[in-house]
Design a protein around this motif. Structure first.
Motif, PDB file in Angstrom:
ATOM      1  N   LEU A  75       0.839   3.380  -3.213  1.00  0.00           N
ATOM      2  CA  LEU A  75      -0.318   4.172  -3.649  1.00  0.00           C
ATOM      3  C   LEU A  75       0.005   5.658  -3.519  1.00  0.00           C
ATOM      4  CD1 LEU A  75      -3.006   2.066  -1.813  1.00  0.00           C
ATOM      5  CD2 LEU A  75      -2.944   2.421  -4.292  1.00  0.00           C
TER       6      LEU A  75
ATOM      7  N   THR B 279       0.821  -1.221   0.000  1.00  0.00           N
ATOM      8  CA  THR B 279       0.000   0.000   0.000  1.00  0.00           C
ATOM      9  C   THR B 279       0.851   1.266   0.000  1.00  0.00           C
ATOM     10  OG1 THR B 279      -0.192  -0.170   2.404  1.00  0.00           O
ATOM     11  CG2 THR B 279      -1.975  -1.115   1.105  1.00  0.00           C
TER      12      THR B 279
ATOM     13  N   PHE C  61      -7.028   0.858   1.698  1.00  0.00           N
ATOM     14  CA  PHE C  61      -6.327  -0.359   1.265  1.00  0.00           C
ATOM     15  C   PHE C  61      -5.730  -1.101   2.458  1.00  0.00           C
ATOM     16  CE2 PHE C  61      -5.874  -1.064  -3.334  1.00  0.00           C
ATOM     17  CZ  PHE C  61      -6.567   0.025  -3.812  1.00  0.00           C
ATOM     18  N   ASP C  62      -5.193  -0.354   3.427  1.00  0.00           N
ATOM     19  CA  ASP C  62      -4.620  -1.000   4.618  1.00  0.00           C
ATOM     20  C   ASP C  62      -5.693  -1.787   5.359  1.00  0.00           C
ATOM     21  OD1 ASP C  62      -1.955  -0.290   4.390  1.00  0.00           O
ATOM     22  OD2 ASP C  62      -2.260   1.659   5.354  1.00  0.00           O
TER      23      ASP C  62
ATOM     24  N   ARG D  18      -5.067   5.197   0.801  1.00  0.00           N
ATOM     25  CA  ARG D  18      -4.118   4.223   1.319  1.00  0.00           C
ATOM     26  C   ARG D  18      -4.649   3.582   2.610  1.00  0.00           C
ATOM     27  NH1 ARG D  18       1.970   6.165   2.178  1.00  0.00           N
ATOM     28  NH2 ARG D  18       1.858   6.505  -0.062  1.00  0.00           N
TER      29      ARG D  18
ATOM     30  N   VAL E 182      -6.359  -5.019  -4.601  1.00  0.00           N
ATOM     31  CA  VAL E 182      -5.153  -5.383  -3.858  1.00  0.00           C
ATOM     32  C   VAL E 182      -4.228  -6.220  -4.748  1.00  0.00           C
ATOM     33  CG1 VAL E 182      -4.274  -6.576  -1.806  1.00  0.00           C
ATOM     34  CG2 VAL E 182      -6.409  -5.276  -1.664  1.00  0.00           C
TER      35      VAL E 182
END
Ligand code: ZN
Length: 345
Positions: free
Chosen positions: A15, A12, A327-328, A324, A45
Motif C-alpha cells: 500500500l 499491506t 489494513f494491518d 496501511r 484485503v
C-alpha cells in the motif's frame, strides 16, 4: 489528489499513500464526491492480494465504502446537486441487462465494484453514477455513513430479501467482530429473531451480548454445531449467516435445523466446501448465495440510517495517510466493528 494506492498485489507493505494521483472527472450521468470518510471491508484485503481475472492500472486507488459531499456533476445528472451530503453504494451495474431491468442490480452481468474494477474511495475524490449515491441527513456523520453502507446493504439482502428472517427464528451469525456480521445481528434483532453469535474472543462475545445477542459461543473452546444442538434440545437454528466458508461450513450445517436456510456472502477462510447431499434433502435445507444489494435495498438501508437505526460500531479511525495501519488491523482480525479512514474534516 491524495489517495491510498497499490501498484502491485501483495501484503499491506504494497500500500502506498500518494499525493499525485489524477482527480477523476464525472462522465455523463456521473457525480464526483469529495470523500470525507471511507471504510474498510474484507473485499479490500482480497483486492490488495489480487483476484483472478482482475487487472489493475497503477497507481490503483483502493476502497469501496465512502461518504462525502457532491463536488461536481457530469452531463445529464438530475437526481443530485453539488453540495449534497451523500453515501455511496459501491456496486455499479449497467442498468440495461435483463437482471438490472428486473431490479436485481447486484446480479448485473457487468457488475463492477469501486476499488476493484474502478478507482475507489480511499482518495480525496471518486466518480460514480448518480444512481450510486443517496442523500444522508446532517444528523448522520460521514464516518458512520461510510462504516454503515456496504456491510448493512450486504447483510440486509442476506437476511431480509434472501433468508426472509421472521420473528422468533433462531439465527446463527459467525465471527461477530466483523462489519457484515454485526450488521446482520442488528437486522436480525430488529426483525425479532433470537440471535446466536460466535467469536474466538470472550471479550467480543461479551460486547455482542451488550448489543443484544441472545446466545454466544466461543468457537476456539467448543464445537459450535454440537453446542447449538445441545442448547436447542437437538432442534438447531433456522438461519445461518456464514461468510467464513471453508473453516465453518461443516459446523454451520451441524447447527442448521430442519427446513433451515444457510446464506453466504463470502468465504474469508477459503472457497471450497463439501456438503452431504443426503443431509441436504432429508433436512430440506436451502443454501443460498447473496451479493451486496439492489437499488430497493440500498434505498431501504439508507432510510434506516437516516432515521438513526442500525447504527454501526466504529472500531477505530485512521487518517488516510495511515491507511496501511488500518489494513494491518483488519488483516489480523483485531477489530470489533468497522475500521474507518478519515479523508477530510
Ligand atoms: Zn445489468
Amino acid at each position: 489528489m491524495r489517495a491510498l494506492t497499490i501498484s502491485e498485489h501483495g501484503g499491506t507493505e504494497k500500500l502506498v499513500f500518494r499525493t499525485d494521483v489524477a482527480e477523476p472527472e464525472p462522465g455523463p450521468g456521473e457525480v464526483r464526491v469529495r470523500i470525507h470518510a471511507a471504510a474498510l471491508n474484507h473485499l479490500d484485503v482480497f483486492t490488495l492480494a489480487g483476484l483472478p481475472g482482475i487487472t489493475i492500472t497503477p497507481p490503483w486507488v483502493m476502497g469501496a465504502d465512502g461518504a462525502g459531499v457532491v463536488d461536481k456533476v457530469g452531463p445529464d445528472v438530475t437526481s443530485v446537486n453539488v453540495g449534497d451530503r451523500v453515501t455511496i453504494n459501491p456496486g455499479i451495474s449497467d442498468r440495461t441487462c435483463e437482471y438490472c431491468l428486473r431490479g436485481e442490480h447486484s446480479m448485473c452481468v457487468k457488475f463492477r465494484l469501486l476499488g476493484e474494477h474502478r478507482p475507489g474511495t480511499f482518495a480525496d475524490f471518486v466518480a460514480v453514477p448518480q444512481e450510486n449515491v443517496r442523500l444522508i441527513p446532517s444528523t448522520v456523520s460521514f464516518e458512520t455513513a461510510a462504516a454503515y453502507t456496504l456491510a448493512t446493504l450486504t447483510a440486509w439482502r442476506m437476511l431480509v430479501t434472501r433468508a426472509r428472517v421472521r420473528p422468533n427464528e433462531d439465527v446463527l451469525i459467525w465471527g461477530i467482530g466483523g462489519g457484515v456480521a454485526q450488521a446482520a445481528m442488528r437486522i436480525a434483532l430488529k426483525h425479532g429473531a433470537r440471535v446466536w453469535v460466535t467469536s474466538s474472543s470472550d471479550e467480543k462475545l461479551a460486547r455482542a451480548r451488550d448489543m443484544g445477542a441472545h446466545e454466544t459461543i466461543n468457537y476456539r473452546t467448543c464445537s459450535v454445531g454440537k453446542e447449538i444442538r445441545a442448547r436447542t434440545k437437538k432442534r438447531g437454528v433456522d438461519i445461518v449467516v456464514d461468510s467464513v466458508g471453508e473453516s465453518t461450513w461443516n459446523e454451520s450445517l451441524i447447527a442448521l435445523g430442519r427446513g433451515g436456510r444457510l446464506v453466504t456472502c463470502g468465504g474469508t477462510s477459503g472457497p471450497t466446501v463439501q456438503t452431504d447431499i443426503r443431509r441436504l434433502f432429508w433436512n430440506q435445507w436451502t443454501i443460498m448465495g447473496s451479493t451486496m444489494g439492489n437499488d430497493a435495498e440500498f434505498e431501504a438501508v439508507v432510510a434506516e440510517l437516516s432515521s438513526g437505526h442500525l447504527t454501526p460500531v466504529i472500531d477505530s479511525v485512521f487518517e488516510l495517510e495511515d491507511g496501511r495501519g488500518a489494513f494491518d488491523r483488519m488483516a489480523h482480525a483485531e477489530q470489533f466493528g468497522k475500521i474507518v479512514l478519515r479523508v477530510a474534516e
